[in-house]
Design a protein around this motif. Structure first.
Motif, PDB file in Angstrom:
ATOM      1  N   ALA A 135      42.353  20.761 -15.224  1.00  0.00           N
ATOM      2  CA  ALA A 135      42.341  20.532 -16.671  1.00  0.00           C
ATOM      3  C   ALA A 135      41.985  19.095 -17.027  1.00  0.00           C
ATOM      4  O   ALA A 135      41.323  18.850 -18.038  1.00  0.00           O
ATOM      5  CB  ALA A 135      43.701  20.902 -17.263  1.00  0.00           C
ATOM      6  N   VAL A 136      42.405  18.141 -16.214  1.00  0.00           N
ATOM      7  CA  VAL A 136      42.134  16.730 -16.513  1.00  0.00           C
ATOM      8  C   VAL A 136      40.625  16.468 -16.513  1.00  0.00           C
ATOM      9  O   VAL A 136      40.086  15.883 -17.455  1.00  0.00           O
ATOM     10  CB  VAL A 136      42.861  15.802 -15.510  1.00  0.00           C
ATOM     11  CG1 VAL A 136      42.439  14.361 -15.698  1.00  0.00           C
ATOM     12  CG2 VAL A 136      44.369  15.935 -15.660  1.00  0.00           C
ATOM     13  N   SER A 137      39.927  16.929 -15.469  1.00  0.00           N
ATOM     14  CA  SER A 137      38.472  16.733 -15.411  1.00  0.00           C
ATOM     15  C   SER A 137      37.781  17.496 -16.527  1.00  0.00           C
ATOM     16  O   SER A 137      36.841  16.996 -17.154  1.00  0.00           O
ATOM     17  CB  SER A 137      37.920  17.177 -14.057  1.00  0.00           C
ATOM     18  OG  SER A 137      38.371  16.312 -13.053  1.00  0.00           O
ATOM     19  N   TYR A 138      38.246  18.718 -16.780  1.00  0.00           N
ATOM     20  CA  TYR A 138      37.650  19.531 -17.846  1.00  0.00           C
ATOM     21  C   TYR A 138      37.737  18.806 -19.194  1.00  0.00           C
ATOM     22  O   TYR A 138      36.741  18.692 -19.914  1.00  0.00           O
ATOM     23  CB  TYR A 138      38.344  20.892 -17.926  1.00  0.00           C
ATOM     24  CG  TYR A 138      37.844  21.734 -19.075  1.00  0.00           C
ATOM     25  CD1 TYR A 138      36.649  22.446 -18.956  1.00  0.00           C
ATOM     26  CD2 TYR A 138      38.542  21.793 -20.271  1.00  0.00           C
ATOM     27  CE1 TYR A 138      36.171  23.203 -20.015  1.00  0.00           C
ATOM     28  CE2 TYR A 138      38.064  22.547 -21.331  1.00  0.00           C
ATOM     29  CZ  TYR A 138      36.881  23.246 -21.201  1.00  0.00           C
ATOM     30  OH  TYR A 138      36.404  23.978 -22.254  1.00  0.00           O
ATOM     31  N   HIS A 139      38.895  18.283 -19.532  1.00  0.00           N
ATOM     32  CA  HIS A 139      39.073  17.608 -20.823  1.00  0.00           C
ATOM     33  C   HIS A 139      38.290  16.301 -20.889  1.00  0.00           C
ATOM     34  O   HIS A 139      37.724  15.964 -21.937  1.00  0.00           O
ATOM     35  CB  HIS A 139      40.547  17.381 -21.117  1.00  0.00           C
ATOM     36  CG  HIS A 139      41.283  18.654 -21.398  1.00  0.00           C
ATOM     37  ND1 HIS A 139      40.966  19.506 -22.433  1.00  0.00           N
ATOM     38  CD2 HIS A 139      42.321  19.235 -20.758  1.00  0.00           C
ATOM     39  CE1 HIS A 139      41.770  20.547 -22.432  1.00  0.00           C
ATOM     40  NE2 HIS A 139      42.591  20.423 -21.406  1.00  0.00           N
ATOM     41  N   CYS A 140      38.232  15.579 -19.787  1.00  0.00           N
ATOM     42  CA  CYS A 140      37.462  14.332 -19.750  1.00  0.00           C
ATOM     43  C   CYS A 140      35.985  14.617 -20.019  1.00  0.00           C
ATOM     44  O   CYS A 140      35.363  13.989 -20.875  1.00  0.00           O
ATOM     45  CB  CYS A 140      37.638  13.633 -18.401  1.00  0.00           C
ATOM     46  SG  CYS A 140      36.716  12.089 -18.240  1.00  0.00           S
ATOM     47  N   LEU A 141      35.426  15.576 -19.307  1.00  0.00           N
ATOM     48  CA  LEU A 141      34.009  15.907 -19.476  1.00  0.00           C
ATOM     49  C   LEU A 141      33.730  16.489 -20.859  1.00  0.00           C
ATOM     50  O   LEU A 141      32.726  16.148 -21.500  1.00  0.00           O
ATOM     51  CB  LEU A 141      33.545  16.859 -18.377  1.00  0.00           C
ATOM     52  CG  LEU A 141      33.524  16.259 -16.969  1.00  0.00           C
ATOM     53  CD1 LEU A 141      33.274  17.344 -15.924  1.00  0.00           C
ATOM     54  CD2 LEU A 141      32.502  15.149 -16.855  1.00  0.00           C
ATOM     55  N   SER A 142      34.612  17.341 -21.345  1.00  0.00           N
ATOM     56  CA  SER A 142      34.442  17.910 -22.692  1.00  0.00           C
ATOM     57  C   SER A 142      34.413  16.814 -23.747  1.00  0.00           C
ATOM     58  O   SER A 142      33.597  16.852 -24.676  1.00  0.00           O
ATOM     59  CB  SER A 142      35.570  18.892 -23.011  1.00  0.00           C
ATOM     60  OG  SER A 142      35.493  20.024 -22.194  1.00  0.00           O
ATOM     61  N   SER A 143      35.280  15.814 -23.597  1.00  0.00           N
ATOM     62  CA  SER A 143      35.338  14.729 -24.581  1.00  0.00           C
ATOM     63  C   SER A 143      34.076  13.879 -24.580  1.00  0.00           C
ATOM     64  O   SER A 143      33.801  13.174 -25.547  1.00  0.00           O
ATOM     65  CB  SER A 143      36.569  13.858 -24.340  1.00  0.00           C
ATOM     66  OG  SER A 143      36.400  13.033 -23.205  1.00  0.00           O
ATOM     67  N   LEU A 144      33.306  13.957 -23.506  1.00  0.00           N
ATOM     68  CA  LEU A 144      32.047  13.212 -23.405  1.00  0.00           C
ATOM     69  C   LEU A 144      30.838  14.058 -23.777  1.00  0.00           C
ATOM     70  O   LEU A 144      29.708  13.613 -23.643  1.00  0.00           O
ATOM     71  CB  LEU A 144      31.892  12.655 -21.983  1.00  0.00           C
ATOM     72  CG  LEU A 144      32.819  11.487 -21.672  1.00  0.00           C
ATOM     73  CD1 LEU A 144      32.970  11.297 -20.178  1.00  0.00           C
ATOM     74  CD2 LEU A 144      32.309  10.215 -22.338  1.00  0.00           C
ATOM     75  N   GLY A 145      31.076  15.276 -24.228  1.00  0.00           N
ATOM     76  CA  GLY A 145      29.975  16.118 -24.698  1.00  0.00           C
ATOM     77  C   GLY A 145      29.488  17.161 -23.725  1.00  0.00           C
ATOM     78  O   GLY A 145      28.517  17.875 -24.019  1.00  0.00           O
ATOM     79  N   PHE A 146      30.117  17.283 -22.570  1.00  0.00           N
ATOM     80  CA  PHE A 146      29.728  18.322 -21.618  1.00  0.00           C
ATOM     81  C   PHE A 146      30.141  19.676 -22.185  1.00  0.00           C
ATOM     82  O   PHE A 146      31.240  19.829 -22.706  1.00  0.00           O
ATOM     83  CB  PHE A 146      30.404  18.120 -20.261  1.00  0.00           C
ATOM     84  CG  PHE A 146      29.772  17.075 -19.395  1.00  0.00           C
ATOM     85  CD1 PHE A 146      29.016  17.432 -18.288  1.00  0.00           C
ATOM     86  CD2 PHE A 146      29.954  15.726 -19.675  1.00  0.00           C
ATOM     87  CE1 PHE A 146      28.446  16.464 -17.479  1.00  0.00           C
ATOM     88  CE2 PHE A 146      29.383  14.753 -18.869  1.00  0.00           C
ATOM     89  CZ  PHE A 146      28.628  15.118 -17.775  1.00  0.00           C
TER      90      PHE A 146
END
Length: 175
Positions: A135-146
């Motif tokens: 979840a941590v990587s998912y949220h980080c990448l989502s917040s950057l537009g992935f």
């Protein structure tokens, strides 16, 4: 996950002085489940890797950069692998050393790498393969537009079992 917007990082080429950091990262068995490595690396092999790297994605077919904080400490490694010049894409990989996690370094480093891929490499997209349980990587990448892409069934083998992974993509707009 707390996003720290004031975190500053520098991405730089590997130096011989980074040998101990790379040795620690590459030989951390708890990280082997997120990459394709499943064997330890010797200091000699890593020394030669650093010495032989040209830091040119067109020559090495990858780009590996050290992530450095404001105190000039190496906090991790970020890379682009699976470089495909014809289709203008590459796969993102990032490792933040355990003691520096959850401090905003990954977000800051990926943001800088996105700017680099847009303004220097002129890639069309970067993507990441993320364990569906991360979840941590998912949220980080989502917040950057992935964007959230396909689920790859039983894609990652870890601790004696197969885990699903998700493809996350970022289409890079020309700025």
């Amino acid at each position: 996950m707390e996003k720290k917007t004031d975190v500053q990082v520098m991405l730089r080429a590997m130096e011989p002085e980074d040998l101990d950091v790379l040795y620690q990262i590459e030989n951390d068995r708890s990280l082997w489940n997120i990459g394709s490595t499943n064997v330890p690396y010797s200091r000699y092999a890593l020394h030669n890797y650093i010495a032989d790297a040209k830091n040119d994605i067109y020559i090495d077919d990858q780009l590996r950069l050290m992530i450095e904080n404001e105190a000039q400490e190496a906090v991790g490694v970020i890379d682009l692998v699976g470089f495909d010049p014809k289709n203008q894409r590459a796969e993102l990989g990032i490792i933040i050393m355990r003691r520096f996690r959850r401090q905003g370094y990954a977000h800051a480093a990926i943001s800088k790498l996105i700017d680099y891929t847009r303004n220097v490499l002129h890639l069309r997209q970067i993507y990441a393969v993320v364990d569906v349980g991360n979840a941590v990587s998912y949220h980080c990448l989502s917040s950057l537009g992935f964007s959230d892409g396909s689920i790859l069934k039983e894609w990652l083998y870890c601790d004696g079992e197969y885990k699903d992974a998700r493809i996350m993509q970022l289409f890079i707009e020309k700025g």
